[in-house]
Design an enzyme around this catalytic site. Structure first.
Site, short mmCIF file in Angstrom:
data_model
loop_
_atom_site.label_atom_id
_atom_site.label_comp_id
_atom_site.label_asym_id
_atom_site.label_seq_id
_atom_site.Cartn_x
_atom_site.Cartn_y
_atom_site.Cartn_z
CD GLN A 86 -109.69 28.73 -24.08
OE1 GLN A 86 -109.95 29.36 -25.09
NE2 GLN A 86 -109.42 29.35 -22.93
CB SER A 87 -115.48 25.33 -28.18
OG SER A 87 -116.11 25.23 -29.44
CG ASN A 88 -110.90 27.15 -32.17
OD1 ASN A 88 -110.42 28.09 -31.55
ND2 ASN A 88 -110.21 26.05 -32.44
CB ALA A 90 -118.34 27.62 -28.41
#
Length: 354
Positions: A86-88, A90
């Site tokens: 859930q990386s912002n 990325a």
């Protein structure tokens, strides 16, 4: 009082850096009237969640502007980066790649162990963008940092396989936390100082979420170089040991060196609070979820349980414990990430519990 001459030096030097156009800046600052009355301080909000250029902004856009300045000059086509599923960062990297017709390749660690068979929030958006995604599962006795290191090693091999020369690919570290990416928040600090002056404010404290350290490093570098009197509080969102202080200081120093400024920061220049991490990264805490609801119910502002919720929990604790001067001007830097409100229930926890 900050050194005006040093502020002008920073502005001149950073204006000469390569930079892509990704965000809508300056991001707004305005007063949170209801929370200010509640806690008897003047609380202002810096809205980097509205930084654009897509609907899904956030603090990483600032870093990516400087990173993509170098990427475009290099002529790289395959852009690699890393994070949790859930990386912002990325997601924002993939968005930036599509802006410039580049190929985003994301190595994502499955921190919460739920896979991506039912994609939600950021991982869903990554797929809509058509990013190439490699999921990294934990090995036995491996923590998130070891898994992230393995992801970087695997991605470099793949980058070399698909590229004719090194110039064809570019590896962006997690969170964009490199010296060049950190320049985004050296510049952001200067932006904030202009807004402070224009609105006749005098910030004594800044609170924000810190993870990989680039945001904190940039703000601290500018703050300390200019000898500004305010305190930059990084509220940690994942477990770190004391070496993190030194890492942030080294990143600050390296960013200033890119500007040909020889100014060395040490761990004593960095302010980090580790008391609001809870059980760990992407694991909800009661304090963070309480802060999310306080902001929503009092101001109609959405935070998230992973980053800004934990930072706000720290700030609210300081206010409730009366650690901050009554009537003073205080800035909460909203770094984005509200997409997490639509993520897996494991991340949300008991957010809706009354």
């Amino acid at each position: 009082m900050y050194n005006l001459k040093k502020l002008q030096i920073l502005k001149r030097k950073i204006s000469n850096q390569k930079r892509a156009e990704l965000g809508f800046f300056p991001s707004p600052i305005y007063k949170l009237d209801n929370l200010s009355a509640k806690y008897d301080v003047n609380i202002y909000l810096k809205r980097d969640d509205l930084s654009g250029f897509s609907t899904f902004g956030g603090n990483k856009i600032r870093k990516l502007e400087f990173l993509f300045g170098e990427i475009l000059e290099q002529g790289a086509k395959n852009i690699f980066t890393y994070g949790a599923t859930q990386s912002n960062h990325a997601l924002q990297t993939a968005i930036a790649c599509r802006r410039y017709n580049l190929n985003p390749i994301l190595y994502l660690v499955d921190v919460i162990g739920e896979g991506i068979s039912d994609p939600k929030a950021n991982i869903l958006l990554d797929q809509i963008l058509g990013a190439e995604i490699e999921i990294i599962d934990f090995k036995e006795d491996e923590d998130e940092f070891a898994a992230m290191y393995r992801a970087k090693e695997e991605s470099k091999k793949y980058a070399q396989e698909i590229s004719e020369t090194e110039a064809d690919y570019y590896l962006i570290p997690p969170g964009g936390a490199s010296p060049r990416g950190t320049l985004g928040f050296v510049n952001a600090y200067l932006e904030m100082k202009v807004q402070e002056f224009e609105n006749d404010l005098n910030f004594k404290n800044i609170f924000h979420a810190t993870g990989t350290g680039g945001t904190l490093a940039g703000l601290t570098a500018a703050n300390r170089f200019m000898n500004d009197g305010l305190k930059v509080h990084g509220i940690n969102v994942s477990h770190k040991d004391d070496s993190y202080l030194e890492e942030v200081a080294e990143l600050s120093t390296a960013a200033l060196k890119l500007l040909n400024i020889e100014f060395e920061l040490t761990s004593s220049d960095v302010i980090i609070d580790n008391n609001f991490v809870g059980e760990g990264y992407e694991i909800p805490s009661a304090e963070a979820n309480r802060a999310v609801k306080i902001f929503a119910e009092n101001e109609g502002i959405f935070l998230d349980p992973v980053y800004t919720g934990k930072a706000a929990a720290g700030m609210i604790n300081y206010l409730e414990q009366e650690k901050l001067e009554k009537g003073s001007d205080l800035l909460f830097w909203h770094t984005g990430g509200t997409n997490a409100l639509f993520a897996e229930k494991t991340i949300l926890g008991d957010l809706l519990k009354r």
